[in-house]
Design an enzyme around this catalytic site. Structure first.
Site, PDB file in Angstrom:
ATOM      1  N   GLU A  99       1.870   6.001   7.443  1.00 16.74           N
ATOM      2  CA  GLU A  99       3.274   6.153   7.028  1.00 16.74           C
ATOM      3  C   GLU A  99       3.909   7.361   7.709  1.00 16.74           C
ATOM      4  O   GLU A  99       5.083   7.340   8.070  1.00 16.74           O
ATOM      5  CB  GLU A  99       3.401   6.247   5.503  1.00 16.74           C
ATOM      6  CG  GLU A  99       2.738   5.108   4.722  1.00 16.74           C
ATOM      7  CD  GLU A  99       3.113   3.707   5.194  1.00 16.74           C
ATOM      8  OE1 GLU A  99       4.171   3.530   5.809  1.00 16.74           O
ATOM      9  OE2 GLU A  99       2.312   2.765   4.954  1.00 16.74           O
ATOM     10  N   GLY A 147       0.829  -1.201   0.000  1.00 13.30           N
ATOM     11  CA  GLY A 147       0.000   0.000   0.000  1.00 13.30           C
ATOM     12  C   GLY A 147       0.864   1.252   0.000  1.00 13.30           C
ATOM     13  O   GLY A 147       0.650   2.175  -0.778  1.00 13.30           O
ATOM     14  N   ALA A 148       1.867   1.262   0.873  1.00 12.76           N
ATOM     15  CA  ALA A 148       2.726   2.428   0.990  1.00 12.76           C
ATOM     16  C   ALA A 148       3.924   2.084   1.860  1.00 12.76           C
ATOM     17  O   ALA A 148       3.899   1.102   2.591  1.00 12.76           O
ATOM     18  CB  ALA A 148       1.967   3.589   1.615  1.00 12.76           C
TER      19      ALA A 148
END
Ligand code: BES
Ligand code: ZN
Length: 885
Positions: free
Chosen positions: A305, A268-269
């Site tokens: 994040e 996803g990140a």
């Protein structure tokens, strides 16, 4: 198994952890990007750690070694050895400079780990967690080796943006239409946090002033022409930065924060220091292409994040067994963030639903492992729901047990004591002991014991003594390599309700405890006696889901309905509704099994009547929450309650119930639909409007089960197309299940409208892969060959194959065709991208949960896979799922 493949795939054990023999203080990296290859020059300042060894062992895979110099002198071939995974330099001194040049081929990198060329974005980028850096250069690729990175990138000017971690310190022109940029990251970091990007982007910029008045430049890089789709991401980033200051006192530490959105990305990140790399699906959003859920996910992933900057980067993991130290903690932080920003009840419902549908089955299956595993073959397989989501629940329990203030004190101490270090889960728990004065020995079992604990509760009311006693019994089922479990510390947040639904004062040991209290279970069997209980109460247990367990209390149907209406804890209101529906759905599956006529229970319908006729009409109603209250448990969650998952009966029961509810309340659904459906309102990411849209669309989804209302769905679909993806997608999902020309018409119009928007094409694939009409599998197979599908693009695979694996009746169709198709796809994928292949194989690994015929078919596919040459990623999952219990 005596297979060759077992020999190649050796497990790594936590108990074998050793501190690194050498440390790297500085790395000077220069990456020259050319059309067909990249040259990587790495200058390392190496020093022996404590005792001085003689050989330096570096990790490296798939590298072409060009040269190696020690203190400026080129080494001869007898001074070092290269294997397919290591570079061993013989007889090195205690402190020296090592210069290594390697050649790599980013365009041939289909695994998307290390440095690769992202085709759909036309850019170079990296993914180094967990062990991607060793595909770029020889290095000590372990998280406990922290170095200061200086990175120079050179490339053709067709890649105008050259990015890496930290601050830009130099840039300029080079001959041959090339240019360069040098970046310096002042913070020491493990190499898994390294990142590099080279590409041509549009850029949106903003600023953030931290609480201590530090100016931070914020930059989001997206594919050319898509800058208008980055505003929500930018807004989310600022909300996250503000929240972490207010909630945890955490401030950002560099002058610049960059996010790059990439169309080909496994995850996803990724939280690389100062340079996050994101999958486009967690950055790009505009009303006509992104749904409410997409907007919410972007907020939460951007937050996640960002929060890693402290929980993961400033304080990192000693080894990969400690993964939950950063991931569990950061999930806990992002969940708290979205609860605070959006809705405590609804976000908790979403998170618990995800836990029950992914983590509980994992914990009950062949791949069960503790939050801190003690062995793995392939670390990529341990980015699991257990490490992430159960890990987050464990921290939430700790916060509940210690209280928010003490927990926050512990967090502050954790960040200050371990700043700049690579630490363990044990270090974290130790700090929580220090600040609380509690002994957390038993609590630590949450990190080492796998399996979902089950708590049975019974009670007794004595009207003579006015005492109310709760009896708790906890058990935890055996899991692989853990036959017997010890009792755990389990916080049970609870309250008591009197007959009118009022909260009753809680008196324990003659002490007043307020209206809500957290009981702490520690024994296998435990009893709690409440005093001065004047009438027989109804207990409300495990409020806000205070522990990741399965709790069972023998509620009567009436009691469940009563709590559904009156409980003060919103989560528990929802939970009681789910329990009520679950009972009824399980009874329906039994009736189907026996061939009996199906009938809806009156009490069940009364619940819906109350929601739709009373609560929905109250002035203070929360429509977002109400739409959750209207939803039935998923087929997946229903199946989890059964010893043998009766795929077809579950589906039939749920379809029947939804249809009956739709019929019974068609008029009132329609009224609510009309009242909350606005064509003119421009899309806004706003809680009140989200609530309206979600509620209205829940009503529409029920209505669309009735032939008379298919046109209504089509009307919404057409009106919303190009304007509002939330409304478009719900209508399309409804049409997608109809055996009607409207289905074809809508799918065609959708594709024609959005064929050039990759993320929307993903939705188009996923919707069709969720279809349960009789010919669904042949359509899915056709889509696999469709030009819109691309097996090399992870998002396309997640959309089509991921959704197919979650489509129970189609994947588990009796002839085994679904299993065969999935196994074929996995085999093909494994040659290109083992991480993605491993994620796709998961549905097959749950084979023990199905009937004998299906078990045999699934096993056959797994065994056939095992006899091909597999990556260690897929090998580990397949072989463990076949192990004898
Ligand atoms: N550190 C991970 C990304 C990652 C995962 C790298 C697995 C290598 C292997 C990142 O912080 C992360 O957890 N990403 C999640 C999204 C998050 C919001 C749960 C992901 O990519 O799924
Ligand atoms: Zn993470």
């Amino acid at each position: 198994m005596s297979d060759m493949s077992t020999i190649a795939h050796q497990p790594i054990y936590l108990k074998n952890y050793r501190a690194p023999h050498y440390l790297i203080d500085d790395i000077n990296l220069s990456v020259d990007l050319f059309d067909d290859f990249a040259m990587v020059r790495s200058s390392l300042r190496v020093r022996a750690n404590k005792h001085h060894e003689t050989d330096l062992i570096l990790n490296g895979e798939g590298l072409e070694l060009i040269s190696i110099h020690l203190e400026g002198r080129e080494l001869t071939s007898n001074e070092y050895e290269v294997t397919d995974q290591l570079l061993i330099v013989r007889h090195v001194p205690a402190n020296f400079q090592l210069d290594i040049v390697t050649k790599i081929y980013p365009k041939k990198n289909t695994a998307l780990s290390g440095l690769y060329y992202a085709n759909t974005s036309g850019t170079y980028c990296t993914q180094c967690e967990a062990e991607g850096f060793r595909h770029i250069t020889y290095y000590l690729d372990h998280p406990d080796v922290l170095a200061k990175f200086t990175t120079t990138i050179t490339a053709d000017k067709k890649y105008p943006h050259l990015l890496s971690n930290g601050n830009l310190t130099a840039s300029g022109e080079l001959p041959n239409n090339r240019h360069f940029a040098t970046w310096e990251d002042p913070f020491k970091k493990p190499c898994y946090l390294f990142a590099l990007v080279a590409g041509d982007f549009d850029l949106i910029e903003s600023q953030f002033t931290t609480q201590s008045n530090h100016e931070v430049a914020l930059r989001i890089y997206v594919e050319k022409g898509l800058a208008d789709q980055a505003t929500h991401a930018m807004d989310s980033l600022k909300r996250a930065m503000r929240w972490d200051e207010g909630t945890f006192g955490r401030e950002y530490d560099l002058d610049i924060y960059m996010i790059v959105a990439i169309g080909d990305f496994n995850m996803g990140a990724m939280e690389n220091k100062g340079l996050n790399i994101f999958n486009t699906k967690y950055v790009l959003a505009k009303p006509e292409t992104a749904t409410d859920d997409d907007y919410i996910n972007i907020l939460s992933v951007i937050g996640h994040e960002y929060f890693h900057n402290w929980s993961g980067n400033r304080v990192t993991c000693r080894d990969w067994f400690q993964l939950s130290l950063k991931e569990g903690l950061t999930i806990f932080r992002d969940q708290s963030f979205t609860e605070d920003e959006l809705s405590h009840a609804v976000m908790r419902i979403h998170d618990v639903r995800a836990l029950r549908e992914t983590q509980f089955p994992e914990d009950a299956g062949p791949l069960a492992h503790p939050v801190r595993p003690d062995a793995y073959i392939e670390i990529n397989n341990f980015y699991t729901a257990t490490v992430y989501n159960k890990g987050a629940e464990v921290l939430r329990m700790l916060q509940t047990i210690l209280g928010k203030t003490t927990f926050r004190k512990g967090m502050d101490l954790y960040f200050s004591r371990h700043d700049g270090h690579a630490v363990t889960i044990e270090d974290f728990v130790k700090i929580m002991e220090d600040v609380s004065g509690l002994n957390l020995a038993q609590f630590r079992l949450w990190y080492t014991q796998a399996g979902t604990p089950r708590v049975e509760v019974t009670d007794h009311y004595d009207d003579i003594t006015e005492t109310y006693t709760l009896h708790f019994t906890q058990t935890c089922p055996p899991t692989p390599h853990q036959a017997h479990k010890k009792p755990m510390t389990i916080p049970i947040k609870m309250g008591l309700l009197d007959q009118s639904g009022q909260a009753m004062p809680l008196v324990l040991h003659q002490k007043m405890q307020g209206l809500e209290h957290t009981l702490l279970l520690t024994e296998e069997k435990q009893e709690v006696v409440f005093q001065h209980v004047t009438t027989k109460p109804t207990p409300s247990l495990l409020r806000h889901f205070s522990a990741p367990i399965i709790l069972h209390y023998p509620y009567t149907d009436e009691a469940l309905r009563f709590l559904f209406q009156h409980d003060l804890d919103a989560f528990n209101r929802w939970e009681c509704g789910q329990q009520y529906s679950m009972r009824q759905l399980l009874q329906l599956t039994q009736s189907i099994e026996k061939g009996n006529a199906l009938q809806m229970n009156e009490g069940w319908l009364a619940i819906y009547a109350d929601l739709l006729m009373r609560e929905a009409k109250e002035a203070t109603v929360d429509l977002f929450f109400l739409s959750e209250m209207l939803a039935l448990p998923s087929e997946k969650y229903i199946g989890e309650q059964m010893q043998t998952i009766a795929v077809d009966n579950i589906h039939a029961a749920r379809v029947f119930a939804r249809l009956e509810i739709a019929k019974k309340f068609a008029d009132v659904f329609y009224q609510h639909y009309q009242a909350n459906h606005t064509h003119t309102e421009k899309y806004k990411f706003d809680m009140k409007l989200i609530g309206q849209r979600q509620f209205k669309n829940s009503c529409l989804a029920y209505l669309m089960l009735l032939p008379n209302y298919a046109e209504l769905g089509m009307t919404q679909f057409k009106a919303a197309l190009k304007h509002n993806m939330t409304d478009t997608q719900v209508a399309l999902a409804g049409l997608n299940q109809l055996d009607s020309p409207l289905r074809e018409e809508a799918l065609r119009a959708f594709y024609e409208t959005y064929r050039h928007d990759a993320l929307v094409v993903d939705k188009w694939l996923a919707i069709q892969a969720s279809c349960y009409l009789p010919n669904a599998l042949s359509q899915i197979k056709a889509l696999y060959k469709h030009p819109a599908f691309d097996i090399k693009n992870p998002n396309k695979v997640y959309a089509l194959i991921g959704a197919f694996g979650r489509n129970p009746t189609v994947f588990h169709q009796k002839n085994g065709e679904g299993y065969l198709f999935l196994a074929d796809v996995v085999r093909e994928l494994d040659q290109l991208n083992p991480q993605i292949a491993a994620r796709m194989v998961n549905p097959l690994t749950q084979w023990r949960r199905y009937d004998a015929a299906r078990q045999a078919l699934m096993r056959e596919r797994l065994e056939a896979l095992l006899h091909t040459s597999l990556s260690s990623d897929v090998f580990e999952l397949v072989s463990k799922s076949l192990e004898e219990k």
